[in-house]
Design an enzyme around this catalytic site. Sequence first.
Site, PDB file in Angstrom:
ATOM      1  N   ASN A 113      28.331   7.358 112.312  1.00 10.45           N
ATOM      2  CA  ASN A 113      29.688   7.900 112.255  1.00 10.45           C
ATOM      3  C   ASN A 113      30.596   6.901 112.970  1.00 10.45           C
ATOM      4  O   ASN A 113      30.573   6.804 114.188  1.00 10.45           O
ATOM      5  CB  ASN A 113      29.706   9.272 112.950  1.00 10.45           C
ATOM      6  CG  ASN A 113      31.102   9.840 113.040  1.00 10.45           C
ATOM      7  OD1 ASN A 113      32.047   9.318 112.460  1.00 10.45           O
ATOM      8  ND2 ASN A 113      31.232  10.937 113.783  1.00 10.45           N
ATOM      9  N   TRP A 114      31.373   6.184 112.176  1.00 15.03           N
ATOM     10  CA  TRP A 114      32.183   5.109 112.754  1.00 15.03           C
ATOM     11  C   TRP A 114      33.475   5.616 113.408  1.00 15.03           C
ATOM     12  O   TRP A 114      34.205   4.848 114.017  1.00 15.03           O
ATOM     13  CB  TRP A 114      32.501   4.045 111.677  1.00 15.03           C
ATOM     14  CG  TRP A 114      31.288   3.279 111.226  1.00 15.03           C
ATOM     15  CD1 TRP A 114      29.986   3.485 111.612  1.00 15.03           C
ATOM     16  CD2 TRP A 114      31.254   2.184 110.298  1.00 15.03           C
ATOM     17  NE1 TRP A 114      29.156   2.585 110.982  1.00 15.03           N
ATOM     18  CE2 TRP A 114      29.912   1.774 110.171  1.00 15.03           C
ATOM     19  CE3 TRP A 114      32.240   1.510 109.560  1.00 15.03           C
ATOM     20  CZ2 TRP A 114      29.518   0.721 109.342  1.00 15.03           C
ATOM     21  CZ3 TRP A 114      31.849   0.466 108.735  1.00 15.03           C
ATOM     22  CH2 TRP A 114      30.506   0.074 108.625  1.00 15.03           C
ATOM     23  N   LYS A 115      33.757   6.885 113.230  1.00 15.23           N
ATOM     24  CA  LYS A 115      34.948   7.502 113.847  1.00 15.23           C
ATOM     25  C   LYS A 115      36.194   6.656 113.537  1.00 15.23           C
ATOM     26  O   LYS A 115      36.263   6.052 112.473  1.00 15.23           O
ATOM     27  CB  LYS A 115      34.709   7.706 115.349  1.00 15.23           C
ATOM     28  CG  LYS A 115      33.388   8.469 115.612  1.00 15.23           C
ATOM     29  CD  LYS A 115      33.201   8.901 117.031  1.00 15.23           C
ATOM     30  CE  LYS A 115      31.871   9.627 117.170  1.00 15.23           C
ATOM     31  NZ  LYS A 115      31.624  10.146 118.513  1.00 15.23           N
ATOM     32  N   HIS A 171      32.521  18.075 113.177  1.00 14.70           N
ATOM     33  CA  HIS A 171      32.252  17.220 114.335  1.00 14.70           C
ATOM     34  C   HIS A 171      32.983  17.779 115.562  1.00 14.70           C
ATOM     35  O   HIS A 171      34.092  18.286 115.454  1.00 14.70           O
ATOM     36  CB  HIS A 171      32.681  15.777 114.058  1.00 14.70           C
ATOM     37  CG  HIS A 171      32.142  14.840 115.085  1.00 14.70           C
ATOM     38  ND1 HIS A 171      32.739  14.681 116.314  1.00 14.70           N
ATOM     39  CD2 HIS A 171      31.037  14.062 115.097  1.00 14.70           C
ATOM     40  CE1 HIS A 171      32.017  13.837 117.029  1.00 14.70           C
ATOM     41  NE2 HIS A 171      30.979  13.440 116.316  1.00 14.70           N
ATOM     42  N   GLU A 219      34.607  16.397 117.803  1.00 19.72           N
ATOM     43  CA  GLU A 219      35.949  15.841 118.031  1.00 19.72           C
ATOM     44  C   GLU A 219      36.969  16.533 117.129  1.00 19.72           C
ATOM     45  O   GLU A 219      38.118  16.732 117.516  1.00 19.72           O
ATOM     46  CB  GLU A 219      35.920  14.320 117.810  1.00 19.72           C
ATOM     47  CG  GLU A 219      35.182  13.629 118.953  1.00 19.72           C
ATOM     48  CD  GLU A 219      34.394  12.401 118.558  1.00 19.72           C
ATOM     49  OE1 GLU A 219      34.651  11.821 117.500  1.00 19.72           O
ATOM     50  OE2 GLU A 219      33.486  12.026 119.328  1.00 19.72           O
ATOM     51  N   GLU A 249      24.686  18.133 117.944  1.00 16.73           N
ATOM     52  CA  GLU A 249      25.289  17.136 118.834  1.00 16.73           C
ATOM     53  C   GLU A 249      25.825  17.837 120.080  1.00 16.73           C
ATOM     54  O   GLU A 249      26.957  18.349 120.070  1.00 16.73           O
ATOM     55  CB  GLU A 249      26.440  16.419 118.117  1.00 16.73           C
ATOM     56  CG  GLU A 249      26.012  15.681 116.868  1.00 16.73           C
ATOM     57  CD  GLU A 249      26.988  14.554 116.522  1.00 16.73           C
ATOM     58  OE1 GLU A 249      26.550  13.405 116.505  1.00 16.73           O
ATOM     59  OE2 GLU A 249      28.186  14.832 116.309  1.00 16.73           O
ATOM     60  N   GLY A 297      29.143  10.067 123.459  1.00 16.37           N
ATOM     61  CA  GLY A 297      29.959   8.992 124.014  1.00 16.37           C
ATOM     62  C   GLY A 297      29.885   8.901 125.525  1.00 16.37           C
ATOM     63  O   GLY A 297      30.664   8.200 126.155  1.00 16.37           O
ATOM     64  N   SER A 353      24.691   9.761 122.105  1.00 18.47           N
ATOM     65  CA  SER A 353      24.210   8.599 122.873  1.00 18.47           C
ATOM     66  C   SER A 353      22.823   8.122 122.453  1.00 18.47           C
ATOM     67  O   SER A 353      22.015   7.715 123.301  1.00 18.47           O
ATOM     68  CB  SER A 353      24.248   8.888 124.378  1.00 18.47           C
ATOM     69  OG  SER A 353      25.586   9.118 124.786  1.00 18.47           O
ATOM     70  N   GLY A 397      27.027   7.440 116.919  1.00 20.03           N
ATOM     71  CA  GLY A 397      28.416   7.025 117.079  1.00 20.03           C
ATOM     72  C   GLY A 397      28.483   5.571 117.502  1.00 20.03           C
ATOM     73  O   GLY A 397      28.292   4.649 116.705  1.00 20.03           O
ATOM     74  N   GLY A 398      28.728   5.345 118.798  1.00 20.37           N
ATOM     75  CA  GLY A 398      28.971   4.002 119.334  1.00 20.37           C
ATOM     76  C   GLY A 398      27.985   2.945 118.872  1.00 20.37           C
ATOM     77  O   GLY A 398      28.380   1.836 118.486  1.00 20.37           O
TER      78      GLY A 398
END
Length: 249
Positions: free
Chosen positions: A9-11, A94, A96, A166, A172, A212, A233-234
């Site tokens: 997920n590149w957000k 998600h 966010e 999640e 993150g 993470s 994510g990251g």
Amino acid sequence: MRQKIVAGNWKMNKNNTQTQALITELLQQLPATDAKVMIAPTFVNLAKAVESANNSAIEVVAQNMHQAEGGAFTGEISADMLTDIGIKTVILGHSERRAYFHETDALLANKVDTALKHEMKIIFCFGEELKDRQDKQHFNVVEYQLKDALFHLDKAAWQNIVLAYEPVWAIGTGETASPAQAQEMHKFIRETIQERYGNEVAEQVSILYGGSVKPDNAKEIFSQPDVDGGLIGGASLNAADFIGIINGI
Ligand code: 13P
């Protein structure tokens, strides 16, 4: 056998040039794997990403969509707009989106219905916040997120659902759920689905872990019996790390 999946997920990261560069690197380095590999660039870069990944082992998916068919919803994107450019899967729910855009389970139930109507697959995200876990409410919270957004579906619809647990406190933050914590919750999720839909649905639904995940912890998390892959994510923003994680499955 449940489908194993590693999804990035590149957000709100990577412009179009950077998106193309990362897809090129991933296509060059992708190992042979039974797992399905997905990437979710931002909306504006999706069409070109679909073209670049065409006929490859990487599926390009969307990070979100609106529940309405179309109309006066400035700034939003419909299911039809996504499927028309070749998108077959959408991430919904998600944390966010829930936290910053006030998406509720009732709204998400609507989005799920719209996506299914357009024959899209869904990666449905959910998970408790830190306070829920501190208050020992995490199982309750997760159970109601599932029930309120997904338990109106019939059995057949579940062929198009992938779950992504999640825990918000692990997203993150560099803090990962331990493999035991992930397994405990994934088992609970599968049992909750089994109670409502029976063994067949519960055994076939893929449940991903997100929060993470890095190359050095992926293998241990993915080796848990009820963890069928990850939503990253990251660490999905860099080819070496994402490939390292794929190698862990
Ligand atoms: P991180 O891997 O950066 O913790 O993000 C997880 C996530 O939110 C994936 O959807």
